[in-house]
Design a protein around this motif. Structure first.
Motif, PDB file in Angstrom:
ATOM      1  N   MET A 127     -49.900   2.478  82.673  1.00  0.00           N
ATOM      2  CA  MET A 127     -48.470   2.417  82.931  1.00  0.00           C
ATOM      3  C   MET A 127     -48.306   1.837  84.339  1.00  0.00           C
ATOM      4  SD  MET A 127     -47.223   3.494  80.120  1.00  0.00           S
ATOM      5  CE  MET A 127     -45.560   4.121  80.195  1.00  0.00           C
TER       6      MET A 127
ATOM      7  N   GLU B 181     -44.420  16.316  73.150  1.00  0.00           N
ATOM      8  CA  GLU B 181     -45.239  15.113  73.086  1.00  0.00           C
ATOM      9  C   GLU B 181     -44.893  14.300  71.838  1.00  0.00           C
ATOM     10  OE1 GLU B 181     -47.064  14.014  75.476  1.00  0.00           O
ATOM     11  OE2 GLU B 181     -48.054  12.360  74.466  1.00  0.00           O
ATOM     12  N   LYS B 182     -44.464  13.084  72.042  1.00  0.00           N
ATOM     13  CA  LYS B 182     -44.209  12.107  70.969  1.00  0.00           C
ATOM     14  C   LYS B 182     -43.356  12.652  69.810  1.00  0.00           C
ATOM     15  CE  LYS B 182     -48.262   9.446  72.245  1.00  0.00           C
ATOM     16  NZ  LYS B 182     -49.149  10.238  73.068  1.00  0.00           N
TER      17      LYS B 182
ATOM     18  N   ASN C  92     -43.255   8.638  82.251  1.00  0.00           N
ATOM     19  CA  ASN C  92     -43.770   7.282  82.464  1.00  0.00           C
ATOM     20  C   ASN C  92     -45.203   7.233  83.007  1.00  0.00           C
ATOM     21  OD1 ASN C  92     -43.666   7.807  85.187  1.00  0.00           O
ATOM     22  ND2 ASN C  92     -42.459   6.005  85.731  1.00  0.00           N
TER      23      ASN C  92
ATOM     24  N   THR D 170     -49.163  17.477  78.049  1.00  0.00           N
ATOM     25  CA  THR D 170     -47.766  17.912  77.897  1.00  0.00           C
ATOM     26  C   THR D 170     -47.703  19.376  77.446  1.00  0.00           C
ATOM     27  OG1 THR D 170     -47.189  15.645  77.338  1.00  0.00           O
ATOM     28  CG2 THR D 170     -45.544  17.315  76.833  1.00  0.00           C
TER      29      THR D 170
HETATM   30  C1  G1P Z   1     -49.638   9.946  77.619  1.00  0.00           C
HETATM   31  C2  G1P Z   1     -48.849  11.246  77.721  1.00  0.00           C
HETATM   32  C3  G1P Z   1     -47.373  10.988  77.412  1.00  0.00           C
HETATM   33  C4  G1P Z   1     -46.838   9.898  78.321  1.00  0.00           C
HETATM   34  C5  G1P Z   1     -47.708   8.647  78.186  1.00  0.00           C
HETATM   35  C6  G1P Z   1     -47.298   7.571  79.149  1.00  0.00           C
HETATM   36  O1  G1P Z   1     -49.681   9.544  76.264  1.00  0.00           O
HETATM   37  O2  G1P Z   1     -49.407  12.200  76.854  1.00  0.00           O
HETATM   38  O3  G1P Z   1     -46.640  12.172  77.584  1.00  0.00           O
HETATM   39  O4  G1P Z   1     -45.493   9.599  77.997  1.00  0.00           O
HETATM   40  O5  G1P Z   1     -49.081   8.940  78.423  1.00  0.00           O
HETATM   41  O6  G1P Z   1     -48.100   6.455  78.909  1.00  0.00           O
HETATM   42  P1  G1P Z   1     -50.740   8.426  75.747  1.00  0.00           P
HETATM   43  O7  G1P Z   1     -50.199   7.106  76.186  1.00  0.00           O
HETATM   44  O8  G1P Z   1     -52.049   8.762  76.390  1.00  0.00           O
HETATM   45  O9  G1P Z   1     -50.763   8.568  74.264  1.00  0.00           O
END
Ligand code: G1P
Length: 298
Positions: free
Chosen positions: A134, A191-192, A205, A232
Motif C-alpha cells: 500500500m 475484515e473484508k 489503508n 484485524t
Molecule cells: C490487509 C489487512 C486489511 C487491510 C489491507 C490493506 O489485508 O488485513 O485490513 O485493509 O491489508 O492492504 P491483505 O491485503 O493482506 O489481504
C-alpha cells in the motif's frame, strides 16, 4: 506515554498476483519509477521519526536485505567514473548502520502472524506498522501525520480512506464513532465484509500505530477470515481494553499488490517528480487519448 520509534514492515508475501515477475524476485522489489516499492514505506517511516525498522521476511526475500546494505563494487565504480550525483543519491538512501532488523515468518499464516513474528524485537513499546504494498501518496507522509495525532490521543491508531461501497470486501473496514479533531473514534472493525454488511466505507489503508499488548492476543494464534491469523481480529479484541482511533489520510493510497494500483502509482509518482514530469506528461497523455475511442466502444 512512550514515543513511536520502531516500525514493522512485513515483506513475506508471495506476490502471486505479479507472476511471472515474482517467480524469482520479491514483489517488494518491483520498481515505482526507479525505486523499489519497499523504499517508499521505509522513507515514510523515517520521515515520521521512526528509528528502527523490523522487516518480517520469508524465503526468497534476501535481495531486500542486500538492497539496504552498501554495495562496495557499485560505490567504487560510480566514484571512479565520476558519477558523483548518483553516488550521493545512493548514499542518501542508505539507512543508518544497525537501524534495521530482519526476522522470518516461516509459514504464510496471515498478517497477524507476520506481525507477531516481530514481537521479540519490538518488545514492550508501541510500534508503527506499514504494509509496503500500500503505497501512500500525498503532500505529507501518512505515518508522519499519524505520529502527530498519536501524540495527542495515545492508544492505537489506524489510517483510513474511503473506498467505493462495492469494494469493502477487499479490505479491513472500521465503524465510525465520535469525531476527535483530526480523526475519529473506532467503534468496530471487520475484515473484508460484503458490501451489504460493511459498517462504513472507511477502509484500513495499511498504516497502523499499535500498542504491544496486541502481541498477547496474537499469541493465541486464532484463525479468522481465509483461515488466516488476522490482525484485524486481534485489534478488535484489543479494542475491548484500549482506545482505537482512525486517522483519515488526506492523500491517496495505491494498492501496489494489484496490477492496476501499481501502474497508477508509477504514473502518479513519475508526474510528481520534477526531473521526469516534463518528459513523460505529453507521451502519456497521447497514449491515453489515443485509447479513448476503444474505451467508448467497449
Ligand atoms: C490487509 C489487512 C486489511 C487491510 C489491507 C490493506 O489485508 O488485513 O485490513 O485493509 O491489508 O492492504 P491483505 O491485503 O493482506 O489481504
Amino acid at each position: 506515554m512512550k514515543d513511536v520509534k520502531k516500525a514493522i514492515i512485513p515483506v513475506a508475501g508471495l506476490g502471486t498476483r505479479f507472476l511471472p515477475a515474482t517467480k524469482s524476485m520479491p514483489k517488494e522489489m518491483l520498481t515505482i519509477v526507479d525505486r523499489p516499492v519497499v523504499q517508499y514505506a521505509v522513507d515514510e517511516a523515517f520521515e515520521a521519526g521512526i528509528e528502527h525498522i523490523v522487516f518480517v521476511t520469508g524465503r526468497n526475500k534476501a535481495t531486500i536485505e542486500d538492497y539496504f546494505d552498501i554495495q562496495p563494487e557499485l560505490v567504487s565504480t560510480l566514484s571512479q567514473s565520476g558519477k558523483m550525483e548518483q553516488l550521493a543519491s545512493l548514499q542518501r538512501l542508505l539507512p543508518r548502520a544497525g537501524s534495521m532488523s530482519f526476522t522470518r515468518q516461516q509459514s504464510p499464516l496471515g498478517l497477524g502472524h507476520a506481525v507477531w513474528c516481530a514481537r521479540d524485537i519490538i518488545g514492550d513499546d508501541p510500534f508503527a506498522l506499514l504494509l509496503p504494498d500500500m503505497v501512500t501518496f500525498g503532500k505529507r507522509g501518512c505515518m508522519a501525520g499519524m505520529v502527530e495525532l498519536y501524540e495527542r490521543t495515545g492508544g492505537n491508531l489506524i489510517a483510513v480512506e474511503q473506498c467505493d461501497p462495492s469494494d469493502t470486501n477487499k479490505y479491513g473496514i472500521v465503524a465510525k464513532g465520535r469525531d476527535i479533531g483530526k480523526g475519529f473514534e473506532i467503534t468496530g472493525m471487520v475484515e473484508k465484509p460484503a458490501p451489504a454488511v460493511a459498517p462504513s466505507t472507511y477502509y484500513i489503508n495499511g498504516r497502523y500505530i499499535l500498542q504491544p499488548e496486541v502481541f498477547d492476543i496474537l499469541e493465541k494464534q486464532e484463525r479468522g477470515a481465509g483461515n488466516e491469523i488476522q490482525l484485524t481480529d486481534a485489534m478488535l479484541h484489543l479494542s475491548n481494553a484500549q482506545d482505537f482511533f482512525a486517522y483519515p489520510f488526506e492523500g491517496r493510497t495505491f494498492d501496489c499488490g494489484s496490477k492496476e494500483g501499481f501502474i497508477e502509482a508509477n504514473v502518479a509518482f513519475a508526474l510528481a517528480r520534477a526531473d521526469i514530469r516534463d518528459r513523460v506528461f505529453e507521451p502519456l497523455r497521447d497514449i491515453i487519448l489515443s485509447h479513448e475511442p476503444t474505451t467508448e466502444a467497449a
